[in-house]
Design a protein around this motif. Structure first.
Motif, PDB file in Angstrom:
ATOM      1  N   ASN A  21       0.856  -1.189   0.000  1.00 28.38           N
ATOM      2  CA  ASN A  21       0.000   0.000   0.000  1.00 28.38           C
ATOM      3  C   ASN A  21       0.879   1.222   0.000  1.00 28.38           C
ATOM      4  OD1 ASN A  21      -2.559  -1.261   0.135  1.00 28.38           O
ATOM      5  ND2 ASN A  21      -2.222  -1.684   2.292  1.00 28.38           N
ATOM      6  N   TRP A  22       0.543   2.171  -0.849  1.00 30.72           N
ATOM      7  CA  TRP A  22       1.276   3.422  -0.883  1.00 30.72           C
ATOM      8  C   TRP A  22       0.705   4.299   0.226  1.00 30.72           C
ATOM      9  CZ3 TRP A  22       5.604   4.104  -3.442  1.00 30.72           C
ATOM     10  CH2 TRP A  22       6.129   5.397  -3.535  1.00 30.72           C
ATOM     11  N   PRO A  23       1.538   4.961   1.017  1.00 30.54           N
ATOM     12  CA  PRO A  23       1.023   5.813   2.096  1.00 30.54           C
ATOM     13  C   PRO A  23       0.047   6.863   1.552  1.00 30.54           C
ATOM     14  CG  PRO A  23       3.398   5.560   2.293  1.00 30.54           C
ATOM     15  CD  PRO A  23       3.001   4.957   0.974  1.00 30.54           C
ATOM     16  N   VAL A  24      -1.086   6.988   2.188  1.00 26.78           N
ATOM     17  CA  VAL A  24      -2.147   7.887   1.734  1.00 26.78           C
ATOM     18  C   VAL A  24      -1.646   9.316   1.569  1.00 26.78           C
ATOM     19  CG1 VAL A  24      -4.402   8.857   2.345  1.00 26.78           C
ATOM     20  CG2 VAL A  24      -3.929   6.443   2.762  1.00 26.78           C
ATOM     21  N   GLU A  25      -0.807   9.762   2.478  1.00 29.17           N
ATOM     22  CA  GLU A  25      -0.339  11.152   2.411  1.00 29.17           C
ATOM     23  C   GLU A  25       0.583  11.431   1.220  1.00 29.17           C
ATOM     24  OE1 GLU A  25       2.350   9.120   5.544  1.00 29.17           O
ATOM     25  OE2 GLU A  25       0.272   9.003   4.906  1.00 29.17           O
ATOM     26  N   TYR A  26       1.033  10.379   0.532  1.00 26.07           N
ATOM     27  CA  TYR A  26       1.918  10.557  -0.625  1.00 26.07           C
ATOM     28  C   TYR A  26       1.304  10.077  -1.933  1.00 26.07           C
ATOM     29  CZ  TYR A  26       5.373  11.225   3.037  1.00 26.07           C
ATOM     30  OH  TYR A  26       6.052  11.680   4.131  1.00 26.07           O
ATOM     31  N   LYS A  27       0.036   9.691  -1.925  1.00 21.45           N
ATOM     32  CA  LYS A  27      -0.583   9.171  -3.155  1.00 21.45           C
ATOM     33  C   LYS A  27      -0.571  10.184  -4.293  1.00 21.45           C
ATOM     34  CE  LYS A  27      -3.232   5.283  -1.828  1.00 21.45           C
ATOM     35  NZ  LYS A  27      -3.274   4.114  -2.583  1.00 21.45           N
ATOM     36  N   ASP A  28      -0.602  11.472  -3.974  1.00 18.02           N
ATOM     37  CA  ASP A  28      -0.571  12.494  -5.024  1.00 18.02           C
ATOM     38  C   ASP A  28       0.783  12.556  -5.718  1.00 18.02           C
ATOM     39  OD1 ASP A  28       0.546  13.548  -2.631  1.00 18.02           O
ATOM     40  OD2 ASP A  28       0.246  15.591  -3.359  1.00 18.02           O
ATOM     41  N   LYS A  29       1.797  11.929  -5.139  1.00 19.59           N
ATOM     42  CA  LYS A  29       3.142  11.896  -5.724  1.00 19.59           C
ATOM     43  C   LYS A  29       3.381  10.638  -6.564  1.00 19.59           C
ATOM     44  CE  LYS A  29       4.972  15.067  -2.643  1.00 19.59           C
ATOM     45  NZ  LYS A  29       4.885  16.374  -3.234  1.00 19.59           N
ATOM     46  N   LEU A  30       2.441   9.705  -6.523  1.00 20.02           N
ATOM     47  CA  LEU A  30       2.627   8.393  -7.150  1.00 20.02           C
ATOM     48  C   LEU A  30       2.118   8.356  -8.583  1.00 20.02           C
ATOM     49  CD1 LEU A  30       3.281   5.334  -6.983  1.00 20.02           C
ATOM     50  CD2 LEU A  30       0.961   5.022  -6.074  1.00 20.02           C
ATOM     51  N   VAL A  31       2.976   7.853  -9.472  1.00 19.46           N
ATOM     52  CA  VAL A  31       2.571   7.488 -10.822  1.00 19.46           C
ATOM     53  C   VAL A  31       2.521   5.966 -10.810  1.00 19.46           C
ATOM     54  CG1 VAL A  31       3.203   7.469 -13.256  1.00 19.46           C
ATOM     55  CG2 VAL A  31       3.650   9.501 -11.868  1.00 19.46           C
ATOM     56  N   LEU A  32       1.321   5.439 -10.874  1.00 22.41           N
ATOM     57  CA  LEU A  32       1.129   3.990 -10.812  1.00 22.41           C
ATOM     58  C   LEU A  32       1.164   3.431 -12.225  1.00 22.41           C
ATOM     59  CD1 LEU A  32       0.557   1.647  -8.897  1.00 22.41           C
ATOM     60  CD2 LEU A  32      -1.885   2.086  -9.226  1.00 22.41           C
ATOM     61  N   THR A  33       1.998   2.417 -12.431  1.00 24.03           N
ATOM     62  CA  THR A  33       2.129   1.804 -13.750  1.00 24.03           C
ATOM     63  C   THR A  33       1.644   0.363 -13.721  1.00 24.03           C
ATOM     64  OG1 THR A  33       4.366   0.971 -13.365  1.00 24.03           O
ATOM     65  CG2 THR A  33       4.176   3.209 -14.225  1.00 24.03           C
ATOM     66  N   GLU A  34       1.358  -0.168 -14.900  1.00 25.26           N
ATOM     67  CA  GLU A  34       1.047  -1.586 -15.028  1.00 25.26           C
ATOM     68  C   GLU A  34       2.373  -2.339 -15.016  1.00 25.26           C
ATOM     69  OE1 GLU A  34      -1.477  -2.602 -18.316  1.00 25.26           O
ATOM     70  OE2 GLU A  34      -2.392  -0.626 -18.265  1.00 25.26           O
ATOM     71  N   GLN A  35       2.397  -3.472 -14.332  1.00 22.83           N
ATOM     72  CA  GLN A  35       3.646  -4.229 -14.216  1.00 22.83           C
ATOM     73  C   GLN A  35       4.187  -4.630 -15.581  1.00 22.83           C
ATOM     74  OE1 GLN A  35       3.372  -7.872 -11.985  1.00 22.83           O
ATOM     75  NE2 GLN A  35       5.566  -8.135 -11.902  1.00 22.83           N
ATOM     76  N   SER A  36       3.322  -5.015 -16.489  1.00 27.81           N
ATOM     77  CA  SER A  36       3.778  -5.511 -17.785  1.00 27.81           C
ATOM     78  C   SER A  36       4.212  -4.401 -18.739  1.00 27.81           C
ATOM     79  CB  SER A  36       2.677  -6.339 -18.450  1.00 27.81           C
ATOM     80  OG  SER A  36       1.536  -5.525 -18.694  1.00 27.81           O
ATOM     81  N   LYS A  37       3.756  -3.176 -18.514  1.00 28.90           N
ATOM     82  CA  LYS A  37       4.058  -2.081 -19.445  1.00 28.90           C
ATOM     83  C   LYS A  37       4.955  -1.004 -18.873  1.00 28.90           C
ATOM     84  CE  LYS A  37      -0.277  -2.515 -21.950  1.00 28.90           C
ATOM     85  NZ  LYS A  37      -1.489  -1.801 -22.369  1.00 28.90           N
ATOM     86  N   GLY A  38       4.914  -0.808 -17.558  1.00 26.92           N
ATOM     87  CA  GLY A  38       5.705   0.259 -16.954  1.00 26.92           C
ATOM     88  C   GLY A  38       5.330   1.601 -17.540  1.00 26.92           C
ATOM     89  N   LEU A  39       6.323   2.396 -17.886  1.00 34.07           N
ATOM     90  CA  LEU A  39       6.052   3.707 -18.485  1.00 34.07           C
ATOM     91  C   LEU A  39       5.688   3.614 -19.960  1.00 34.07           C
ATOM     92  CD1 LEU A  39       8.661   5.995 -16.730  1.00 34.07           C
ATOM     93  CD2 LEU A  39       6.179   5.987 -16.450  1.00 34.07           C
ATOM     94  N   GLY A  40       5.593   2.387 -20.486  1.00 29.57           N
ATOM     95  CA  GLY A  40       5.094   2.189 -21.845  1.00 29.57           C
ATOM     96  C   GLY A  40       3.587   2.349 -21.908  1.00 29.57           C
ATOM     97  N   CYS A  41       2.945   2.403 -20.759  1.00 24.61           N
ATOM     98  CA  CYS A  41       1.496   2.582 -20.657  1.00 24.61           C
ATOM     99  C   CYS A  41       1.169   4.066 -20.860  1.00 24.61           C
ATOM    100  CB  CYS A  41       1.017   2.092 -19.296  1.00 24.61           C
ATOM    101  SG  CYS A  41      -0.723   2.390 -18.995  1.00 24.61           S
ATOM    102  N   PHE A  42       0.289   4.366 -21.809  1.00 27.31           N
ATOM    103  CA  PHE A  42      -0.037   5.759 -22.123  1.00 27.31           C
ATOM    104  C   PHE A  42      -0.660   6.491 -20.936  1.00 27.31           C
ATOM    105  CE2 PHE A  42      -0.156   3.950 -26.529  1.00 27.31           C
ATOM    106  CZ  PHE A  42       1.009   4.560 -26.944  1.00 27.31           C
ATOM    107  N   GLU A  43      -1.460   5.800 -20.130  1.00 29.91           N
ATOM    108  CA  GLU A  43      -2.072   6.437 -18.966  1.00 29.91           C
ATOM    109  C   GLU A  43      -1.002   6.853 -17.959  1.00 29.91           C
ATOM    110  OE1 GLU A  43      -3.110   3.486 -20.193  1.00 29.91           O
ATOM    111  OE2 GLU A  43      -5.107   3.988 -20.963  1.00 29.91           O
TER     112      GLU A  43
END
Length: 58
Positions: A21-43
């Motif tokens: 779990n990502w700490p709630v107070e830092y969720k606005d700092k998180l870029v969540l990626t798909e494991q299979s695509k990483g930053l290859g995911c357009f979202e």
């Protein structure tokens, strides 16, 4: 112990384990990626771009 003065940061994570779990107070700092695509995911790319633009103008 070293104390950092970092104020603006972004984390990129895929949280692949399913139990992490990502700490709630830092969720606005998180870029969540798909494991299979990483930053290859357009979202994830769009989210990263948005967050970078936001910290540029803080």
């Amino acid at each position: 112990m070293t104390i950092s003065n970092i104020k603006r940061w972004i984390a990129i994570d895929d949280l692949h384990s399913g139990y992490q779990n990502w700490p709630v107070e830092y969720k606005d700092k998180l870029v969540l990626t798909e494991q299979s695509k990483g930053l290859g995911c357009f979202e994830a790319q769009a989210d990263l771009n948005t967050k970078l633009m936001e910290i540029e103008y803080i």
